[in-house]
Design a protein around this motif. Structure first.
Motif, PDB file in Angstrom:
ATOM      1  N   LEU A 191       3.113  -3.265  -4.829  1.00  9.57           N
ATOM      2  CA  LEU A 191       2.923  -1.840  -4.545  1.00  9.57           C
ATOM      3  C   LEU A 191       3.151  -1.559  -3.064  1.00  9.57           C
ATOM      4  O   LEU A 191       3.827  -0.582  -2.697  1.00  9.57           O
ATOM      5  N   THR A 192       2.610  -2.413  -2.216  1.00  7.41           N
ATOM      6  CA  THR A 192       2.745  -2.219  -0.772  1.00  7.41           C
ATOM      7  C   THR A 192       4.195  -2.363  -0.329  1.00  7.41           C
ATOM      8  O   THR A 192       4.718  -1.555   0.452  1.00  7.41           O
ATOM      9  N   LEU A 193       4.861  -3.404  -0.831  1.00  3.08           N
ATOM     10  CA  LEU A 193       6.256  -3.623  -0.481  1.00  3.08           C
ATOM     11  C   LEU A 193       7.127  -2.457  -0.969  1.00  3.08           C
ATOM     12  O   LEU A 193       8.006  -1.978  -0.245  1.00  3.08           O
ATOM     13  N   GLY A 194       6.864  -1.994  -2.181  1.00  4.70           N
ATOM     14  CA  GLY A 194       7.643  -0.888  -2.724  1.00  4.70           C
ATOM     15  C   GLY A 194       7.476   0.387  -1.913  1.00  4.70           C
ATOM     16  O   GLY A 194       8.450   1.113  -1.685  1.00  4.70           O
ATOM     17  N   SER A 195       6.251   0.646  -1.461  1.00  5.91           N
ATOM     18  CA  SER A 195       6.013   1.866  -0.682  1.00  5.91           C
ATOM     19  C   SER A 195       6.740   1.821   0.656  1.00  5.91           C
ATOM     20  O   SER A 195       7.228   2.848   1.142  1.00  5.91           O
ATOM     21  N   LEU A 196       6.840   0.644   1.256  1.00  2.00           N
ATOM     22  CA  LEU A 196       7.556   0.520   2.526  1.00  2.00           C
ATOM     23  C   LEU A 196       9.056   0.692   2.329  1.00  2.00           C
ATOM     24  O   LEU A 196       9.735   1.359   3.116  1.00  2.00           O
ATOM     25  N   ILE A 197       9.588   0.082   1.275  1.00  2.00           N
ATOM     26  CA  ILE A 197      11.024   0.184   1.014  1.00  2.00           C
ATOM     27  C   ILE A 197      11.412   1.621   0.690  1.00  2.00           C
ATOM     28  O   ILE A 197      12.490   2.105   1.080  1.00  2.00           O
ATOM     29  N   GLU A 211      -1.031  -9.959  -6.364  1.00  2.00           N
ATOM     30  CA  GLU A 211       0.402  -9.810  -6.582  1.00  2.00           C
ATOM     31  C   GLU A 211       0.755  -8.344  -6.836  1.00  2.00           C
ATOM     32  O   GLU A 211       1.754  -7.825  -6.294  1.00  2.00           O
ATOM     33  N   ALA A 212      -0.058  -7.658  -7.627  1.00  2.00           N
ATOM     34  CA  ALA A 212       0.196  -6.246  -7.897  1.00  2.00           C
ATOM     35  C   ALA A 212       0.085  -5.420  -6.622  1.00  2.00           C
ATOM     36  O   ALA A 212       0.891  -4.506  -6.379  1.00  2.00           O
ATOM     37  N   LEU A 213      -0.907  -5.739  -5.786  1.00  2.00           N
ATOM     38  CA  LEU A 213      -1.072  -5.016  -4.521  1.00  2.00           C
ATOM     39  C   LEU A 213       0.115  -5.259  -3.594  1.00  2.00           C
ATOM     40  O   LEU A 213       0.608  -4.334  -2.938  1.00  2.00           O
ATOM     41  N   GLN A 237       0.087  -0.618   9.270  1.00  2.00           N
ATOM     42  CA  GLN A 237      -0.885  -0.023   8.345  1.00  2.00           C
ATOM     43  C   GLN A 237      -0.901  -0.770   7.016  1.00  2.00           C
ATOM     44  O   GLN A 237      -1.974  -1.020   6.441  1.00  2.00           O
ATOM     45  N   ALA A 238       0.280  -1.146   6.537  1.00  2.00           N
ATOM     46  CA  ALA A 238       0.358  -1.893   5.277  1.00  2.00           C
ATOM     47  C   ALA A 238      -0.314  -3.254   5.412  1.00  2.00           C
ATOM     48  O   ALA A 238      -1.055  -3.695   4.520  1.00  2.00           O
ATOM     49  N   TYR A 239      -0.082  -3.934   6.522  1.00  2.95           N
ATOM     50  CA  TYR A 239      -0.669  -5.256   6.729  1.00  2.95           C
ATOM     51  C   TYR A 239      -2.183  -5.170   6.886  1.00  2.95           C
ATOM     52  O   TYR A 239      -2.912  -6.084   6.481  1.00  2.95           O
ATOM     53  N   ARG A 240      -2.678  -4.099   7.479  1.00  2.00           N
ATOM     54  CA  ARG A 240      -4.131  -3.930   7.591  1.00  2.00           C
ATOM     55  C   ARG A 240      -4.752  -3.771   6.212  1.00  2.00           C
ATOM     56  O   ARG A 240      -5.840  -4.293   5.940  1.00  2.00           O
ATOM     57  N   LEU A 241      -4.073  -3.032   5.337  1.00  2.00           N
ATOM     58  CA  LEU A 241      -4.564  -2.893   3.960  1.00  2.00           C
ATOM     59  C   LEU A 241      -4.607  -4.252   3.276  1.00  2.00           C
ATOM     60  O   LEU A 241      -5.607  -4.609   2.627  1.00  2.00           O
ATOM     61  N   LEU A 242      -3.553  -5.036   3.415  1.00  2.00           N
ATOM     62  CA  LEU A 242      -3.511  -6.353   2.783  1.00  2.00           C
ATOM     63  C   LEU A 242      -4.582  -7.281   3.347  1.00  2.00           C
ATOM     64  O   LEU A 242      -5.141  -8.107   2.628  1.00  2.00           O
ATOM     65  N   SER A 260      10.012   4.310   1.803  1.00  2.00           N
ATOM     66  CA  SER A 260       9.451   5.214   2.810  1.00  2.00           C
ATOM     67  C   SER A 260      10.468   6.168   3.401  1.00  2.00           C
ATOM     68  O   SER A 260      10.099   7.131   4.068  1.00  2.00           O
ATOM     69  N   GLY A 261      11.767   5.910   3.205  1.00  2.00           N
ATOM     70  CA  GLY A 261      12.791   6.733   3.822  1.00  2.00           C
ATOM     71  C   GLY A 261      13.224   6.221   5.175  1.00  2.00           C
ATOM     72  O   GLY A 261      14.180   6.738   5.760  1.00  2.00           O
ATOM     73  N   ASN A 262      12.553   5.193   5.664  1.00  2.00           N
ATOM     74  CA  ASN A 262      12.916   4.586   6.947  1.00  2.00           C
ATOM     75  C   ASN A 262      13.647   3.282   6.645  1.00  2.00           C
ATOM     76  O   ASN A 262      13.025   2.320   6.178  1.00  2.00           O
ATOM     77  N   PRO A 263      14.951   3.196   6.911  1.00  2.00           N
ATOM     78  CA  PRO A 263      15.704   1.983   6.557  1.00  2.00           C
ATOM     79  C   PRO A 263      15.265   0.751   7.325  1.00  2.00           C
ATOM     80  O   PRO A 263      15.499  -0.368   6.885  1.00  2.00           O
ATOM     81  N   VAL A 264      14.605   0.932   8.460  1.00  2.00           N
ATOM     82  CA  VAL A 264      14.142  -0.209   9.239  1.00  2.00           C
ATOM     83  C   VAL A 264      13.046  -0.955   8.475  1.00  2.00           C
ATOM     84  O   VAL A 264      12.928  -2.169   8.563  1.00  2.00           O
ATOM     85  N   CYS A 265      12.243  -0.225   7.705  1.00  2.00           N
ATOM     86  CA  CYS A 265      11.186  -0.879   6.923  1.00  2.00           C
ATOM     87  C   CYS A 265      11.783  -1.886   5.947  1.00  2.00           C
ATOM     88  O   CYS A 265      11.303  -3.019   5.825  1.00  2.00           O
ATOM     89  N   ALA A 266      12.830  -1.471   5.248  1.00  2.00           N
ATOM     90  CA  ALA A 266      13.463  -2.366   4.284  1.00  2.00           C
ATOM     91  C   ALA A 266      14.064  -3.585   4.965  1.00  2.00           C
ATOM     92  O   ALA A 266      14.111  -4.676   4.399  1.00  2.00           O
ATOM     93  N   MET A 267      14.527  -3.415   6.217  1.00  2.00           N
ATOM     94  CA  MET A 267      15.121  -4.531   6.942  1.00  2.00           C
ATOM     95  C   MET A 267      14.065  -5.495   7.469  1.00  2.00           C
ATOM     96  O   MET A 267      14.234  -6.709   7.410  1.00  2.00           O
ATOM     97  N   MET A 268      12.949  -4.964   7.959  1.00  2.00           N
ATOM     98  CA  MET A 268      11.965  -5.778   8.674  1.00  2.00           C
ATOM     99  C   MET A 268      10.923  -6.417   7.766  1.00  2.00           C
ATOM    100  O   MET A 268      10.377  -7.467   8.090  1.00  2.00           O
ATOM    101  N   VAL A 269      10.614  -5.791   6.640  1.00  2.00           N
ATOM    102  CA  VAL A 269       9.534  -6.309   5.806  1.00  2.00           C
ATOM    103  C   VAL A 269      10.087  -7.382   4.871  1.00  2.00           C
ATOM    104  O   VAL A 269      10.992  -7.140   4.089  1.00  2.00           O
ATOM    105  N   PRO A 270       9.555  -8.594   4.952  1.00  2.00           N
ATOM    106  CA  PRO A 270      10.044  -9.680   4.087  1.00  2.00           C
ATOM    107  C   PRO A 270       9.517  -9.529   2.666  1.00  2.00           C
ATOM    108  O   PRO A 270       8.745  -8.609   2.365  1.00  2.00           O
ATOM    109  N   ASN A 271       9.940 -10.434   1.800  1.00  5.12           N
ATOM    110  CA  ASN A 271       9.434 -10.445   0.429  1.00  5.12           C
ATOM    111  C   ASN A 271       8.023 -11.042   0.458  1.00  5.12           C
ATOM    112  O   ASN A 271       7.832 -12.249   0.355  1.00  5.12           O
ATOM    113  N   LEU A 272       7.052 -10.183   0.623  1.00  6.16           N
ATOM    114  CA  LEU A 272       5.671 -10.633   0.781  1.00  6.16           C
ATOM    115  C   LEU A 272       5.160 -11.348  -0.456  1.00  6.16           C
ATOM    116  O   LEU A 272       4.390 -12.318  -0.355  1.00  6.16           O
ATOM    117  N   THR A 273       5.579 -10.898  -1.635  1.00  2.00           N
ATOM    118  CA  THR A 273       5.102 -11.504  -2.875  1.00  2.00           C
ATOM    119  C   THR A 273       5.565 -12.953  -2.984  1.00  2.00           C
ATOM    120  O   THR A 273       4.770 -13.857  -3.279  1.00  2.00           O
TER     121      THR A 273
END
Length: 334
Positions: A244-250, A239-241, A222-227, A252-265
Motif C-alpha cells: 500500500l505504501t509503495l503504491g501510494s508513492l508510485i 506485506e500488505a502495508l 513520511q512513508a518511512y515514518r509510517l513503516l 503520487s504524481g511525482n516521477p521522482v518517487c517512482a525512481m527513488m523508492v526501491p521495491n520495499l516488499t
C-alpha cells in the motif's frame, strides 16, 4: 577496520582464482581439506579470516563509513563480501572434515557476525548484501549431513552462537540509513541535466526540478515514518502495508518517487528469509542435541515455524514461505 581489510584480499582472491573458488563449491569437504590446490588457496585466505575474526569479536565493530579513506566504497560490493563468507564456509568445511568441529563452528559464526554488523551500515544495498552473507554462513555452511557429524560440544557452541546473533538480524529494513544515503547522493550531484526523470512533470512544482526532488524526499520520509511505527506486524500484515505504501508513492504524481523508492516488499522479504534460515538451523541444532524447544516465530508468517513428523521418525521444519522458496525447510533425520 578489520572488516575492510578482509574485503580487499577477498577481491584479489576472486579476481585471480575465481574459477578455482567456484569449483570448490561443487566439491565435497574432503576435497577442500586435502586437495593440494585447495590447501594452497586456504593458506592464502588465512589473513582474511584473521581480519574477519577480529571484526566479529571487536567490542564496537562497525563496517567502514563512506567517508573513511580505507573504505572499499560507499556501498559494500556484493562479490567481495560474498567471497569473504565463502572463504569462511570453505574453511569450516575443511575443519569439520579434519574433526576440528569447534573451530569449524567458530569460523561460521564469525561470518554470521559479519552479516549482523553489515546490517548496521544502513543502506538498503548493504542490508541485502548482509542477507546473502547470513544465508552462506548458516544454511549453506550447515546442511543436515554436516550437523549430523558434529559432536555435542560443537553443537552447543553453534546453538549458543546462533541464539546470540538471532536478535541482531532485523526483520524490517532500516529506512533511515537509506534516506541519509539518498540525501548525500543528491547533495553531491546537481539536479540538472537529462538524467532528471519526467522533467515535464515539474510543472506540478513550479517547473522546478529541485522542488520536485524535495517533495519526493518529503513523501518518502513520511512513508518511512509510517513503516517505522509498524515493525511488529506479522508478515502478511506488514506485506500488505508495504504494498500500500509503495503504491501510494508510485501513484503520487511525482516521477521522482517512482525512481527513488526501491521495491520495499522484496527487500524486507529477503531480510525475513535470511532470519528464517537462522531460526530453522537453530531448531535443527536443538533436535540434534535432543533438546525440547518450542518452535520459534516464523518471520514469514503469523505463527511459529511448522514442525511435522516424518515417516522415518525424523521431523520436518519449515516456514510458510516454503510455498515460494523451497529452501526454507529442513528435514532432520532421527
Amino acid at each position: 577496520m578489520p572488516y575492510a581489510h578482509a574485503l580487499y584480499p577477498a577481491r584479489e582472491l576472486a579476481m585471480t582464482y575465481d574459477a578455482k573458488l567456484v569449483r570448490l563449491l561443487r566439491h565435497a569437504d574432503a576435497h577442500t581439506a586435502e586437495d593440494p590446490e585447495a590447501v594452497a588457496l586456504r593458506a592464502r585466505w588465512q589473513p582474511l579470516l584473521a581480519d574477519l575474526h577480529a571484526g566479529a569479536h571487536a567490542v564496537a565493530a562497525t563496517p567502514p563509513t563512506p567517508d573513511d579513506p580505507e573504505s572499499p566504497g560507499a556501498l559494500t560490493n556484493l562479490l567481495d563480501a560474498r567471497w569473504v563468507a565463502n572463504c569462511a564456509m570453505f574453511e569450516a568445511r575443511a575443519l569439520r572434515h579434519r574433526g576440528e568441529h569447534l573451530a569449524a563452528v567458530r569460523v561460521s559464526l564469525d561470518a554470521a557476525m559479519f552479516a549482523a554488523d553489515l546490517h548496521r551500515r544502513g543502506t538498503l544495498i548493504d542490508q541485502m548484501v548482509a542477507s546473502a552473507i547470513v544465508a552462506i554462513a548458516t544454511a549453506e555452511t550447515w546442511p543436515e549431513e554436516a550437523l549430523a557429524r558434529l559432536d555435542d560440544e560443537a553443537l552447543r557452541q553453534l546453538a549458543e552462537g546462533l541464539e546470540r546473533r538471532d536478535p541482531l538480524l532485523p526483520m524490517t529494513a532500516d529506512h533511515d540509513g537509506e534516506m541519509v544515503f539518498a540525501l548525500r547522493t543528491i547533495a553531491a550531484a546537481p539536479i540538472e541535466g537529462d538524467w532528471v526523470p519526467g522533467k515535464l512533470a515539474a510543472w506540478r512544482h513550479g517547473f522546478s526540478t529541485r522542488w520536485m526532488f524535495a517533495d519526493a524526499l518529503q513523501q518518502q520520509t513520511q512513508a518511512y515514518r509510517l513503516l517505522a511505527r509498524e515493525t511488529e506486524l506479522d508478515w502478511p500484515q506488514r506485506e500488505a502495508l508495504l504494498e500500500l505504501t509503495l503504491g501510494s508513492l508510485i501513484d503520487s504524481g511525482n516521477p521522482v518517487c517512482a525512481m527513488m523508492v526501491p521495491n520495499l516488499t522484496a527487500a524486507e522479504r529477503n531480510l525475513r528469509e535470511s532470519l528464517t534460515l537462522v531460526r530453522l538451523l537453530r531448531m535443527s541444532v536443538s533436535h540434534h542435541l535432543g533438546r525440547e524447544q518450542s518452535p520459534l516465530r516464523d518471520p514469514l508468517g503469523d505463527s511459529p515455524l511448522q514442525v511435522s513428523l516424518r515417516d522415518d521418525g525424523g521431523v520436518r521444519l519449515q516456514s510458510v514461505g516454503t510455498e515460494q522458496r523451497r529452501k526454507l525447510a529442513r528435514d532432520v533425520t532421527p
